[in-house]
Design a protein around this motif. Sequence first.
Motif, short mmCIF file in Angstrom:
data_model
loop_
_atom_site.label_atom_id
_atom_site.label_comp_id
_atom_site.label_asym_id
_atom_site.label_seq_id
_atom_site.Cartn_x
_atom_site.Cartn_y
_atom_site.Cartn_z
N LEU A 274 46.19 40.96 35.24
CA LEU A 274 46.43 39.61 34.72
C LEU A 274 47.27 38.77 35.68
N GLY A 275 47.99 39.41 36.58
CA GLY A 275 48.71 38.67 37.63
C GLY A 275 50.04 38.08 37.19
N LEU A 276 50.64 38.65 36.14
CA LEU A 276 51.94 38.12 35.72
C LEU A 276 53.02 38.54 36.74
N ASP A 277 54.16 37.82 36.71
CA ASP A 277 55.24 38.14 37.64
C ASP A 277 56.56 38.31 36.88
N GLU B 247 43.30 29.83 33.33
CA GLU B 247 42.06 30.29 33.97
C GLU B 247 41.48 31.54 33.32
N ASP C 14 57.46 35.87 34.22
CA ASP C 14 56.69 36.07 32.99
C ASP C 14 57.28 37.20 32.16
N LEU D 197 48.05 30.52 30.66
CA LEU D 197 47.07 31.15 31.55
C LEU D 197 45.74 30.41 31.41
#
Lengths: 356, 84
Positions: B36-39, B19, B42, B17
């Motif tokens: 956090l935008g995990l998918d 950023e 992940d 990660l």
Amino acid sequence: MTRLLVKGIGVAGAFGTGVESFQNALAEGRVTVGSIDVATGEGVQTVPAYRADTAGLEEFVPKRALRRVDHYSKLALLGSYLALKDAEMLGADLGRIGLVIASGYGATATTYAFLDSLISGGDNCASPTHFANSVHNAAAANVAITLGIRGPSLTVSQFDMSVPSALVSARQWLAEGRVDAVLFGAIDEVSELVAYLQHRRCGPRHAVSMVPFDAGSESSIIGEGAAFLVLTRDEGGPAYCGIDSVATGNIFGGELSLPDDALLLLGADGRSELARRYLDAVPAGGKAACYTPLYGCMPAAAAFDLAAAALALKSGRAFASPAGPSLFAPGKGDVSRICSLRLAGPSEYATVVMSC
Amino acid sequence: MDTKEKLKQILVKDLNLEEVTPEEISDSAPLFGEGLGLDSLDAVELVVIVQKHFGVEIKDMEEGRKAFQSVDSLAAYIEARTAA
């Protein structure tokens, strides 16, 4: 055979990123050789290597979208974007575009990172991301998904013959009308594994510059990079050049036949066992050039040869050969036909004949 | 270093990660989707990370779904199983 046209070129290597950087390196005849540190039984060793930077990819893809993409696939993506941009096809519907990628080694860094995780953590703790990226077609998948390419996709690995073998498939797809264009490319990466093998083969004293035609000493320097071409059937329109023929073979199955009116572009790359074979292949009175000292020793270098030939044919002038063979120097003469020659082992060969 | 801090550092490093820094990850923010935008890929990696770094195996999908809500919930899940 179906004649192909080279419509776009995308290259990244130690010389930099893009056609302009490549052309400058060809014109100047030199690039800076970097290195890689690798752990060996004798401690950490520094192995000379041509390294490629993929920072230019951020022009096309947000950094966040690349976090699971390894260096090898980044090279593929960068070469792909640059080639499509050069062919003015970025943003176009790529539904009838095929994708063919050649690589001698594949994603060795990721493959061995996956194996390391398997050894250190067992089956349950092996990294799923490393596994996904270690699959041989992963780079092609990343390219197809990111760019929206919906035609057939293929990855070809046949060590030194990877590029010409892949080109045979690309040509066949175009000849059959399966696709309207093929994004064709080659990638190889410098990894600790490749460096370790190079150190075992050539160390402890490594050459600092390549002397491709010296059969008496080993001067290969490992390289990495991506060279991509956008290929179509020859239906006219602007193009760098045409590809007239692609042939692979074995001298035990028949003599190597080379066109006598073409500049021979030799793939000699400092491996001493091949130097003499290359020199012997050039017919008396023939002209030859070799540009591998600008991108290094790797199976994918054959695609850099094709890109260099395309640039020379477009300008009509051959680039000077940075390290010989002096006997066959192309000089500054006009060039309208180039035959790229790749040799492997004691008997394999491949030729790609290109013309204006 | 407490579990949450260690977890944040591992998330940033192992999920690459770039950023975000560990300090920027909120204890209560969702790990997936917004936050956090995990998918889903992940999530698979996260199962491995938790086992590899904390020795805690997530076998039950329903338990995992609850644990993966946030750093808070995941740290609590890990601590409950390492304390046992």
